[in-house]
Write an enzyme that holds these catalytic residues in place. Structure first.
Site, PDB file in Angstrom:
ATOM      1  N   CYS A  73      27.882 -13.470  79.705  1.00 43.06           N
ATOM      2  CA  CYS A  73      26.838 -13.894  79.338  1.00 43.06           C
ATOM      3  C   CYS A  73      25.872 -13.517  79.719  1.00 43.06           C
ATOM      4  CB  CYS A  73      27.841 -15.356  79.226  1.00 43.06           C
ATOM      5  SG  CYS A  73      25.858 -16.310  78.429  1.00 43.06           S
ATOM      6  N   CYS A 196      20.768 -16.920  72.596  1.00 45.41           N
ATOM      7  CA  CYS A 196      22.109 -16.270  73.670  1.00 45.41           C
ATOM      8  C   CYS A 196      21.309 -15.032  73.993  1.00 45.41           C
ATOM      9  CB  CYS A 196      23.184 -15.764  72.011  1.00 45.41           C
ATOM     10  SG  CYS A 196      24.322 -14.692  72.767  1.00 45.41           S
TER      11      CYS A 196
END
EC number: 5.1.1.7
Length: 258
Positions: A73, A196
């Site tokens: 991530c 994101c």
């Protein structure tokens, strides 16, 4: 059971951060991960991040999607770096381990610069692209980003046979003279997120394939990011940095019923 936590966000991508240097968090309990991420019953987040000790590097970061799956991530890594500094583990530079291996990073004022691994290539799929920036990303260029409902097409691509069994994240990109604008349907979250990190990185590298120059400026629903890179003659990418803010929102103790 009570769990102490810190809440961080990076351009609207939000995370429950847990200091797990004593390794007491029951990471195998996926129901607990889902509860913490639940925006009505729990704390509310796009993911849960553990910070643990590491025998060789500054720390280990473990990231969980709301469904309990693990992945790299990008925004979560930037928030973990800021959290590690708050904990006194690091200063303004660090080397740490996460899901896809070891990374370095540095902090410059309020901006966290996260160094991603080299990317071999982006592959064309009809008029779309696929690129893996530590997490898999399908990238589609569009011209009506604000008006789009990205959930249905995002879900269709994410669960398409082409990406079975693990699926993929799906990004919708609109180019502008100043940079690119991105919206992302995230695998594991199974919804649109405000930002994101690995997704905007993938989109910036695709922009590099269509002759945008580094650094690429990216606008997401949650704020602004930049991605810098070096494109080689073989059309691979090196020296990839995702840069943007990572901010603490609050901290607390949550009573866990699981």
């Amino acid at each position: 059971m009570k769990i102490s936590f810190h809440k961080y966000q990076g351009t609207g991508n939000d995370f429950v951060m847990i200091d797990d240097r004593n390794e007491t968090f029951p990471a195998e309990n996926t129901a607990l991960i889902s509860f913490l991420c639940d925006r009505r019953m729990g704390v509310g987040a796009d993911g849960v991040i553990l910070i643990q000790n590491h025998p060789e590097h500054d720390f280990r970061m473990i990231y969980f999607n709301p469904d309990g799956s693990k992945s790299l991530c990008g925004n979560g890594s930037r928030c973990a770096i800021a959290f590690a500094k708050t904990l006194g583990i690091i200063g303004n530079q660090t080397v740490f381990e996460t899901t896809d291996g070891v990374h370095d990073a540095f902090i410059e004022g309020e901006i966290v610069h996260f160094h991603l691994h080299d990317v071999g290539h982006a592959t064309k799929q009809d008029s779309d692209w696929f690129i893996n920036t530590g997490s898999p990303h399908h990238v589609r260029l569009v011209t009506d980003l604000d008006q789009m409902d990205i959930i249905q097409p995002g879900r269709e691509i994410r669960y398409s046979k082409h990406y079975e069994p693990a699926g993929t994240n799906v990004n919708f990109v609109e180019t502008t003279p100043e940079g690119i604008r991105v919206r992302t349907y995230e695998r594991g979250v199974e919804n649109e997120t405000l930002s994101c990190g690995t997704g905007v990185t993938a989109c910036a590298l695709v922009a590099g394939m269509i002759d945008y120059q580094s650094p690429v400026k990216i606008e997401t629903k949650g704020g602004s990011l930049t991605v810098s890179f070096t494109k080689t003659e073989a059309k691979s990418f090196q020296d990839i940095y995702l840069a943007g803010p990572a901010k603490k929102v609050f901290e607390g103790i949550v009573e866990v019923p699981i």
